[in-house]
Design a protein around this motif. Structure first.
Motif, mmCIF file in Angstrom:
data_model
loop_
_atom_site.group_PDB
_atom_site.id
_atom_site.type_symbol
_atom_site.label_atom_id
_atom_site.label_comp_id
_atom_site.label_asym_id
_atom_site.label_seq_id
_atom_site.Cartn_x
_atom_site.Cartn_y
_atom_site.Cartn_z
ATOM 1 N N LEU A 262 0.819 -1.206 0.000
ATOM 2 C CA LEU A 262 0.000 0.000 0.000
ATOM 3 C C LEU A 262 0.857 1.261 0.000
ATOM 4 C CD1 LEU A 262 -2.751 -1.158 2.524
ATOM 5 C CD2 LEU A 262 -3.111 -0.648 0.099
ATOM 6 N N ASP A 263 1.897 1.267 0.830
ATOM 7 C CA ASP A 263 2.784 2.433 0.908
ATOM 8 C C ASP A 263 3.554 2.642 -0.393
ATOM 9 O OD1 ASP A 263 2.000 3.031 3.463
ATOM 10 O OD2 ASP A 263 3.679 2.012 4.436
ATOM 11 N N SER A 264 3.730 1.561 -1.177
ATOM 12 C CA SER A 264 4.458 1.665 -2.445
ATOM 13 C C SER A 264 3.588 2.247 -3.554
ATOM 14 C CB SER A 264 4.982 0.291 -2.864
ATOM 15 O OG SER A 264 5.884 -0.221 -1.889
ATOM 16 N N GLY A 265 2.304 2.439 -3.276
ATOM 17 C CA GLY A 265 1.418 3.043 -4.268
ATOM 18 C C GLY A 265 0.614 2.058 -5.085
ATOM 19 N N ILE A 266 0.676 0.758 -4.755
ATOM 20 C CA ILE A 266 -0.146 -0.218 -5.462
ATOM 21 C C ILE A 266 -1.614 0.050 -5.143
ATOM 22 C CG2 ILE A 266 -0.657 -2.672 -5.772
ATOM 23 C CD1 ILE A 266 2.184 -3.292 -4.975
ATOM 24 N N ARG B 264 -11.169 -2.212 5.963
ATOM 25 C CA ARG B 264 -11.451 -2.293 7.396
ATOM 26 C C ARG B 264 -10.176 -2.500 8.201
ATOM 27 N NH1 ARG B 264 -14.948 -6.403 7.492
ATOM 28 N NH2 ARG B 264 -13.799 -7.949 8.706
ATOM 29 N N PHE B 265 -9.285 -3.343 7.699
ATOM 30 C CA PHE B 265 -8.076 -3.669 8.450
ATOM 31 C C PHE B 265 -6.951 -2.661 8.234
ATOM 32 C CE2 PHE B 265 -10.172 -7.692 8.878
ATOM 33 C CZ PHE B 265 -9.626 -8.284 9.994
ATOM 34 N N TYR B 266 -6.862 -2.127 7.005
ATOM 35 C CA TYR B 266 -5.705 -1.303 6.650
ATOM 36 C C TYR B 266 -6.104 0.137 6.340
ATOM 37 C CZ TYR B 266 -3.233 -5.751 6.273
ATOM 38 O OH TYR B 266 -2.674 -6.976 6.542
ATOM 39 N N ALA B 267 -7.129 0.624 7.054
ATOM 40 C CA ALA B 267 -7.659 1.953 6.763
ATOM 41 C C ALA B 267 -6.582 3.034 6.840
ATOM 42 C CB ALA B 267 -8.806 2.277 7.736
ATOM 43 N N LYS B 268 -5.736 2.986 7.863
ATOM 44 C CA LYS B 268 -4.720 4.038 8.034
ATOM 45 C C LYS B 268 -3.698 4.004 6.904
ATOM 46 C CE LYS B 268 -4.805 4.852 13.049
ATOM 47 N NZ LYS B 268 -5.927 3.991 13.420
ATOM 48 N N ALA B 269 -3.268 2.814 6.508
ATOM 49 C CA ALA B 269 -2.287 2.697 5.423
ATOM 50 C C ALA B 269 -2.889 3.181 4.107
ATOM 51 C CB ALA B 269 -1.809 1.256 5.292
ATOM 52 N N ILE B 270 -4.154 2.853 3.849
ATOM 53 C CA ILE B 270 -4.813 3.301 2.628
ATOM 54 C C ILE B 270 -4.970 4.812 2.652
ATOM 55 C CG2 ILE B 270 -6.987 3.234 1.349
ATOM 56 C CD1 ILE B 270 -7.237 0.296 2.225
ATOM 57 N N HIS B 271 -5.278 5.363 3.816
ATOM 58 C CA HIS B 271 -5.441 6.817 3.937
ATOM 59 C C HIS B 271 -4.124 7.527 3.642
ATOM 60 C CE1 HIS B 271 -7.352 10.523 5.182
ATOM 61 N NE2 HIS B 271 -6.326 10.775 5.992
ATOM 62 N N ASN C 85 -1.800 6.465 1.678
ATOM 63 C CA ASN C 85 -1.611 6.349 0.233
ATOM 64 C C ASN C 85 -2.480 7.364 -0.502
ATOM 65 O OD1 ASN C 85 -2.585 4.817 -2.489
ATOM 66 N ND2 ASN C 85 -0.444 4.350 -2.028
ATOM 67 N N GLN C 86 -3.702 7.565 -0.022
ATOM 68 C CA GLN C 86 -4.593 8.521 -0.659
ATOM 69 C C GLN C 86 -4.085 9.945 -0.483
ATOM 70 O OE1 GLN C 86 -8.298 7.439 1.253
ATOM 71 N NE2 GLN C 86 -8.927 6.139 -0.461
ATOM 72 N N ASP C 87 -3.496 10.249 0.672
ATOM 73 C CA ASP C 87 -2.933 11.580 0.900
ATOM 74 C C ASP C 87 -1.843 11.884 -0.119
ATOM 75 O OD1 ASP C 87 -4.616 12.124 2.983
ATOM 76 O OD2 ASP C 87 -3.172 11.611 4.562
ATOM 77 N N ARG C 88 -0.969 10.909 -0.381
ATOM 78 C CA ARG C 88 0.091 11.117 -1.374
ATOM 79 C C ARG C 88 -0.496 11.286 -2.771
ATOM 80 N NH1 ARG C 88 2.748 7.150 1.691
ATOM 81 N NH2 ARG C 88 2.108 5.548 0.219
ATOM 82 N N SER C 89 -1.535 10.519 -3.065
ATOM 83 C CA SER C 89 -2.182 10.651 -4.371
ATOM 84 C C SER C 89 -2.801 12.037 -4.519
ATOM 85 C CB SER C 89 -3.256 9.576 -4.539
ATOM 86 O OG SER C 89 -2.688 8.276 -4.498
ATOM 87 N N ASN C 90 -3.427 12.523 -3.456
ATOM 88 C CA ASN C 90 -4.026 13.861 -3.487
ATOM 89 C C ASN C 90 -2.964 14.933 -3.729
ATOM 90 O OD1 ASN C 90 -6.485 12.697 -2.990
ATOM 91 N ND2 ASN C 90 -6.518 13.199 -0.810
ATOM 92 N N GLN C 91 -1.806 14.767 -3.091
ATOM 93 C CA GLN C 91 -0.721 15.731 -3.278
ATOM 94 C C GLN C 91 -0.227 15.720 -4.723
ATOM 95 O OE1 GLN C 91 2.179 14.646 -0.327
ATOM 96 N NE2 GLN C 91 0.819 15.127 1.394
#
Length: 307
Positions: free
Chosen positions: A258-262, A280-287, A289-295
Protein backbone atom coordinates in the motif's frame (compact mmCIF):
# COMPACT_ATOMS: atom_id res chain seq x y z
CA UNK A 1 -15.81 -41.13 31.43
CA UNK A 2 -14.30 -38.34 33.54
CA UNK A 3 -15.03 -35.84 30.77
CA UNK A 4 -18.64 -37.01 30.45
CA UNK A 5 -19.07 -36.81 34.22
CA UNK A 6 -17.74 -33.23 34.22
CA UNK A 7 -20.11 -32.27 31.38
CA UNK A 8 -23.04 -33.81 33.26
CA UNK A 9 -22.24 -31.83 36.41
CA UNK A 10 -21.57 -28.52 34.67
CA UNK A 11 -24.41 -28.54 32.13
CA UNK A 12 -27.86 -27.04 32.64
CA UNK A 13 -31.09 -28.46 31.31
CA UNK A 14 -31.66 -27.06 27.81
CA UNK A 15 -35.17 -25.94 28.84
CA UNK A 16 -33.61 -23.67 31.50
CA UNK A 17 -32.18 -21.49 28.73
CA UNK A 18 -35.71 -20.18 28.26
CA UNK A 19 -35.17 -18.34 31.56
CA UNK A 20 -33.59 -14.88 30.94
CA UNK A 21 -31.20 -15.05 33.91
CA UNK A 22 -29.82 -18.45 32.81
CA UNK A 23 -29.62 -17.32 29.19
CA UNK A 24 -27.68 -14.18 30.14
CA UNK A 25 -25.20 -16.27 32.15
CA UNK A 26 -24.65 -18.47 29.10
CA UNK A 27 -24.17 -15.48 26.81
CA UNK A 28 -21.74 -13.82 29.23
CA UNK A 29 -19.75 -17.07 29.31
CA UNK A 30 -19.20 -16.73 25.57
CA UNK A 31 -17.06 -13.66 26.31
CA UNK A 32 -14.54 -15.70 28.31
CA UNK A 33 -11.75 -18.11 27.47
CA UNK A 34 -11.29 -21.43 29.24
CA UNK A 35 -8.99 -19.76 31.78
CA UNK A 36 -11.66 -17.17 32.64
CA UNK A 37 -9.89 -14.29 30.89
CA UNK A 38 -11.74 -12.15 28.30
CA UNK A 39 -11.78 -13.66 24.82
CA UNK A 40 -10.95 -11.66 21.71
CA UNK A 41 -13.87 -9.83 20.16
CA UNK A 42 -13.70 -11.88 16.96
CA UNK A 43 -13.72 -15.08 19.01
CA UNK A 44 -16.94 -14.03 20.72
CA UNK A 45 -18.38 -13.04 17.36
CA UNK A 46 -17.77 -16.59 16.09
CA UNK A 47 -19.21 -18.25 19.19
CA UNK A 48 -22.58 -16.45 19.15
CA UNK A 49 -23.87 -18.00 15.87
CA UNK A 50 -22.81 -21.44 17.10
CA UNK A 51 -24.78 -20.93 20.31
CA UNK A 52 -27.76 -19.65 18.32
CA UNK A 53 -27.66 -22.73 16.07
CA UNK A 54 -27.68 -24.96 19.15
CA UNK A 55 -30.82 -23.21 20.40
CA UNK A 56 -32.46 -23.59 16.99
CA UNK A 57 -31.66 -27.31 17.02
CA UNK A 58 -33.27 -27.53 20.47
CA UNK A 59 -36.43 -26.01 18.99
CA UNK A 60 -36.31 -28.55 16.17
CA UNK A 61 -36.09 -31.37 18.74
CA UNK A 62 -39.01 -29.95 20.69
CA UNK A 63 -36.90 -29.04 23.73
CA UNK A 64 -37.59 -25.31 23.40
CA UNK A 65 -40.77 -23.67 22.16
CA UNK A 66 -39.21 -20.51 20.73
CA UNK A 67 -35.78 -18.95 20.28
CA UNK A 68 -35.10 -17.24 23.64
CA UNK A 69 -32.34 -14.85 22.48
CA UNK A 70 -34.76 -11.92 22.19
CA UNK A 71 -35.65 -12.22 25.89
CA UNK A 72 -32.44 -10.51 27.04
CA UNK A 73 -30.85 -7.20 26.04
CA UNK A 74 -27.37 -8.53 25.27
CA UNK A 75 -24.93 -7.62 22.51
CA UNK A 76 -21.49 -9.07 21.82
CA UNK A 77 -18.49 -6.76 22.36
CA UNK A 78 -17.74 -4.49 19.43
CA UNK A 79 -14.83 -5.53 17.26
CA UNK A 80 -11.98 -3.21 16.28
CA UNK A 81 -10.45 -4.88 13.26
CA UNK A 82 -8.18 -2.02 12.25
CA UNK A 83 -4.51 -2.89 12.60
CA UNK A 84 -2.43 -0.88 15.05
CA UNK A 85 0.48 0.15 12.84
CA UNK A 86 2.57 1.19 15.82
CA UNK A 87 3.37 -2.50 16.23
CA UNK A 88 3.72 -3.54 12.58
CA UNK A 89 7.41 -3.82 11.61
CA UNK A 90 8.62 -1.57 8.80
CA UNK A 91 10.78 -2.78 5.88
CA UNK A 92 14.09 -2.35 7.73
CA UNK A 93 12.94 -4.15 10.87
CA UNK A 94 11.22 -6.91 8.90
CA UNK A 95 14.45 -7.61 7.04
CA UNK A 96 16.42 -7.61 10.29
CA UNK A 97 14.03 -10.10 11.89
CA UNK A 98 14.13 -12.46 8.90
CA UNK A 99 17.93 -12.26 8.91
CA UNK A 100 17.93 -13.03 12.65
CA UNK A 101 15.85 -16.12 11.94
CA UNK A 102 18.42 -17.30 9.41
CA UNK A 103 21.21 -16.83 11.94
CA UNK A 104 19.74 -19.48 14.28
CA UNK A 105 21.69 -22.43 12.95
CA UNK A 106 20.36 -25.05 10.57
CA UNK A 107 16.78 -24.78 11.82
CA UNK A 108 16.80 -21.03 11.42
CA UNK A 109 18.16 -21.29 7.87
CA UNK A 110 15.41 -23.78 7.05
CA UNK A 111 12.72 -21.37 8.24
CA UNK A 112 14.19 -18.16 6.81
CA UNK A 113 12.42 -18.56 3.46
CA UNK A 114 9.19 -19.47 5.28
CA UNK A 115 9.21 -16.09 7.01
CA UNK A 116 10.27 -14.52 3.72
CA UNK A 117 7.03 -15.82 2.17
CA UNK A 118 5.04 -14.20 4.98
CA UNK A 119 6.64 -10.81 4.34
CA UNK A 120 7.59 -10.56 0.68
CA UNK A 121 4.57 -12.55 -0.52
CA UNK A 122 2.19 -11.59 2.32
CA UNK A 123 1.26 -15.27 2.69
CA UNK A 124 -0.70 -16.45 5.69
CA UNK A 125 1.33 -18.92 7.81
CA UNK A 126 -1.08 -21.76 6.96
CA UNK A 127 -0.65 -20.98 3.25
CA UNK A 128 3.15 -20.80 3.42
CA UNK A 129 3.41 -24.04 5.42
CA UNK A 130 1.80 -25.95 2.55
CA UNK A 131 3.83 -24.49 -0.33
CA UNK A 132 5.49 -26.96 -2.70
CA UNK A 133 8.29 -26.48 -5.18
CA UNK A 134 5.80 -26.52 -8.06
CA UNK A 135 3.90 -23.66 -6.40
CA UNK A 136 6.65 -21.28 -7.54
CA UNK A 137 8.10 -19.79 -10.66
CA UNK A 138 11.70 -18.98 -9.69
CA UNK A 139 13.70 -17.45 -12.56
CA UNK A 140 17.43 -16.96 -12.20
CA UNK A 141 16.89 -13.20 -12.42
CA UNK A 142 14.00 -10.83 -11.83
CA UNK A 143 10.59 -11.34 -10.31
CA UNK A 144 8.98 -14.71 -9.75
CA UNK A 145 5.53 -15.87 -8.76
CA UNK A 146 3.85 -18.06 -6.19
CA UNK A 147 0.53 -19.74 -6.93
CA UNK A 148 -1.40 -20.33 -3.73
CA UNK A 149 -4.11 -22.98 -3.74
CA UNK A 150 -4.35 -24.51 -0.26
CA UNK A 151 -3.91 -23.73 3.40
CA UNK A 152 -2.98 -26.21 6.12
CA UNK A 153 -4.03 -24.92 9.54
CA UNK A 154 -3.61 -27.06 12.63
CA UNK A 155 -7.06 -27.96 13.94
CA UNK A 156 -6.56 -31.09 16.07
CA UNK A 157 -6.88 -34.73 15.04
CA UNK A 158 -10.45 -34.97 16.33
CA UNK A 159 -11.64 -32.50 13.69
CA UNK A 160 -10.15 -33.99 10.52
CA UNK A 161 -11.28 -36.86 8.31
CA UNK A 162 -7.78 -38.36 8.25
CA UNK A 163 -7.15 -38.35 11.99
CA UNK A 164 -4.16 -36.05 11.51
CA UNK A 165 -3.84 -32.76 13.39
CA UNK A 166 -3.61 -30.71 10.18
CA UNK A 167 -6.41 -30.06 7.74
CA UNK A 168 -5.73 -29.19 4.10
CA UNK A 169 -8.30 -26.65 2.97
CA UNK A 170 -8.90 -24.22 0.16
CA UNK A 171 -7.82 -20.61 0.53
CA UNK A 172 -9.52 -18.60 3.25
CA UNK A 173 -13.08 -17.64 2.30
CA UNK A 174 -12.56 -18.87 -1.27
CA UNK A 175 -13.92 -21.83 -3.23
CA UNK A 176 -11.93 -25.00 -2.55
CA UNK A 177 -10.33 -25.06 -6.00
CA UNK A 178 -9.65 -21.32 -6.17
CA UNK A 179 -6.06 -20.15 -6.62
CA UNK A 180 -4.26 -16.87 -6.01
CA UNK A 181 -1.14 -15.80 -7.87
CA UNK A 182 1.22 -13.40 -6.15
CA UNK A 183 4.28 -11.83 -7.81
CA UNK A 184 7.34 -12.21 -5.57
CA UNK A 185 10.39 -9.90 -5.66
CA UNK A 186 13.91 -11.04 -6.55
CA UNK A 187 14.99 -11.10 -2.89
CA UNK A 188 12.44 -13.83 -2.13
CA UNK A 189 13.21 -15.68 -5.38
CA UNK A 190 16.86 -15.91 -4.31
CA UNK A 191 15.88 -16.96 -0.80
CA UNK A 192 13.71 -19.79 -2.10
CA UNK A 193 16.30 -21.00 -4.60
CA UNK A 194 18.91 -21.12 -1.82
CA UNK A 195 16.44 -22.96 0.43
CA UNK A 196 15.74 -25.65 -2.17
CA UNK A 197 19.45 -26.01 -2.93
CA UNK A 198 20.33 -26.56 0.75
CA UNK A 199 17.30 -28.45 2.08
CA UNK A 200 15.56 -29.93 -0.93
CA UNK A 201 11.87 -30.76 -0.56
CA UNK A 202 9.74 -33.35 1.23
CA UNK A 203 8.45 -36.44 -0.59
CA UNK A 204 5.19 -34.61 -1.31
CA UNK A 205 7.09 -31.54 -2.57
CA UNK A 206 6.64 -29.31 0.49
CA UNK A 207 9.42 -26.81 1.11
CA UNK A 208 8.98 -26.32 4.85
CA UNK A 209 8.87 -29.20 7.32
CA UNK A 210 8.93 -29.88 11.03
CA UNK A 211 12.14 -31.20 12.55
CA UNK A 212 10.91 -34.78 12.10
CA UNK A 213 9.74 -34.09 8.56
CA UNK A 214 6.00 -33.66 9.18
CA UNK A 215 3.89 -30.55 8.82
CA UNK A 216 5.42 -27.39 10.20
CA UNK A 217 4.16 -26.61 13.70
CA UNK A 218 3.15 -23.09 14.69
CA UNK A 219 4.80 -23.71 18.07
CA UNK A 220 8.05 -24.56 16.33
CA UNK A 221 8.28 -21.54 14.04
CA UNK A 222 6.81 -19.36 16.80
CA UNK A 223 9.75 -20.18 19.08
CA UNK A 224 12.22 -19.30 16.33
CA UNK A 225 10.38 -16.02 15.77
CA UNK A 226 10.49 -15.08 19.44
CA UNK A 227 14.23 -15.79 19.52
CA UNK A 228 14.66 -13.47 16.54
CA UNK A 229 12.67 -10.73 18.30
CA UNK A 230 14.82 -11.04 21.41
CA UNK A 231 17.97 -10.76 19.31
CA UNK A 232 16.86 -7.71 17.32
CA UNK A 233 14.52 -5.66 19.50
CA UNK A 234 15.40 -3.63 22.56
CA UNK A 235 14.16 -4.90 25.90
CA UNK A 236 11.24 -2.46 25.94
CA UNK A 237 10.35 -3.25 22.32
CA UNK A 238 10.44 -6.99 22.99
CA UNK A 239 8.04 -6.48 25.92
CA UNK A 240 5.61 -4.62 23.63
CA UNK A 241 3.31 -6.04 20.91
CA UNK A 242 5.81 -4.94 18.23
CA UNK A 243 6.05 -7.79 15.69
CA UNK A 244 4.78 -10.04 18.47
CA UNK A 245 3.68 -12.91 16.21
CA UNK A 246 4.86 -14.21 12.82
CA UNK A 247 1.58 -12.99 11.27
CA UNK A 248 2.95 -9.46 11.81
CA UNK A 249 5.11 -10.04 8.73
CA UNK A 250 1.98 -10.48 6.57
CA UNK A 251 0.63 -7.18 7.92
CA UNK A 252 4.00 -5.62 7.16
CA UNK A 253 3.99 -7.00 3.61
CA UNK A 254 0.50 -5.73 2.81
CA UNK A 255 1.38 -2.33 4.34
CA UNK A 256 4.50 -2.16 2.17
CA UNK A 257 2.42 -2.75 -0.96
CA UNK A 258 0.00 0.00 0.00
CA UNK A 259 2.78 2.43 0.91
CA UNK A 260 4.46 1.66 -2.45
CA UNK A 261 1.42 3.04 -4.27
CA UNK A 262 -0.15 -0.22 -5.46
CA UNK A 263 -3.89 0.22 -5.91
CA UNK A 264 -6.01 -1.15 -3.06
CA UNK A 265 -7.83 -3.43 -5.51
CA UNK A 266 -4.56 -5.09 -6.57
CA UNK A 267 -3.32 -5.29 -2.97
CA UNK A 268 -6.58 -6.98 -1.96
CA UNK A 269 -6.21 -9.49 -4.81
CA UNK A 270 -2.61 -10.35 -3.92
CA UNK A 271 -3.39 -10.63 -0.21
CA UNK A 272 -6.53 -12.71 -0.72
CA UNK A 273 -8.78 -10.09 0.87
CA UNK A 274 -12.00 -8.53 -0.28
CA UNK A 275 -11.83 -4.77 -0.82
CA UNK A 276 -14.15 -4.30 2.18
CA UNK A 277 -11.86 -6.31 4.48
CA UNK A 278 -8.78 -4.48 3.20
CA UNK A 279 -10.33 -1.10 3.98
CA UNK A 280 -11.45 -2.29 7.40
CA UNK A 281 -8.08 -3.67 8.45
CA UNK A 282 -5.71 -1.30 6.65
CA UNK A 283 -7.66 1.95 6.76
CA UNK A 284 -4.72 4.04 8.03
CA UNK A 285 -2.29 2.70 5.42
CA UNK A 286 -4.81 3.30 2.63
CA UNK A 287 -5.44 6.82 3.94
CA UNK A 288 -1.69 7.55 3.83
CA UNK A 289 -1.61 6.35 0.23
CA UNK A 290 -4.59 8.52 -0.66
CA UNK A 291 -2.93 11.58 0.90
CA UNK A 292 0.09 11.12 -1.37
CA UNK A 293 -2.18 10.65 -4.37
CA UNK A 294 -4.03 13.86 -3.49
CA UNK A 295 -0.72 15.73 -3.28
CA UNK A 296 0.28 14.44 -6.71
CA UNK A 297 -3.04 15.56 -8.17
CA UNK A 298 -2.67 18.95 -6.51
CA UNK A 299 0.82 19.42 -7.96
CA UNK A 300 -0.50 18.52 -11.40
CA UNK A 301 -3.30 21.07 -11.07
CA UNK A 302 -0.87 23.76 -9.91
CA UNK A 303 1.41 23.00 -12.84
CA UNK A 304 -1.53 23.42 -15.21
CA UNK A 305 -2.35 26.80 -13.64
CA UNK A 306 1.22 27.98 -14.23
CA UNK A 307 1.09 27.28 -17.95
Amino acid sequence: MAALDWISRKSVNIADLDTPSVLRTALDALKLKMDGKPAAENTVKRKVPVFSNCLRYAIERGLLATLPLNKVDWTPPATDDEIDFRFVPGPKLSKQLITAVGNQGVRGRHLKAFFGCLYYGANRPGEAANLCENSFTLPEQGWGEVLLSTSTPRVGSGWTDTGESFDTRGLKKRARKATRSVPIPPVLVRMLREHIKEFGVAEDGRLFRAVQGGYLLSKEYGEVWQAAREGVLTESEAASPLADVPYSLRHAGVSLWLDSGISPAEVARRAGHSIAVLFRFYAKAIHRNQDRSNQQIERALEAADDE
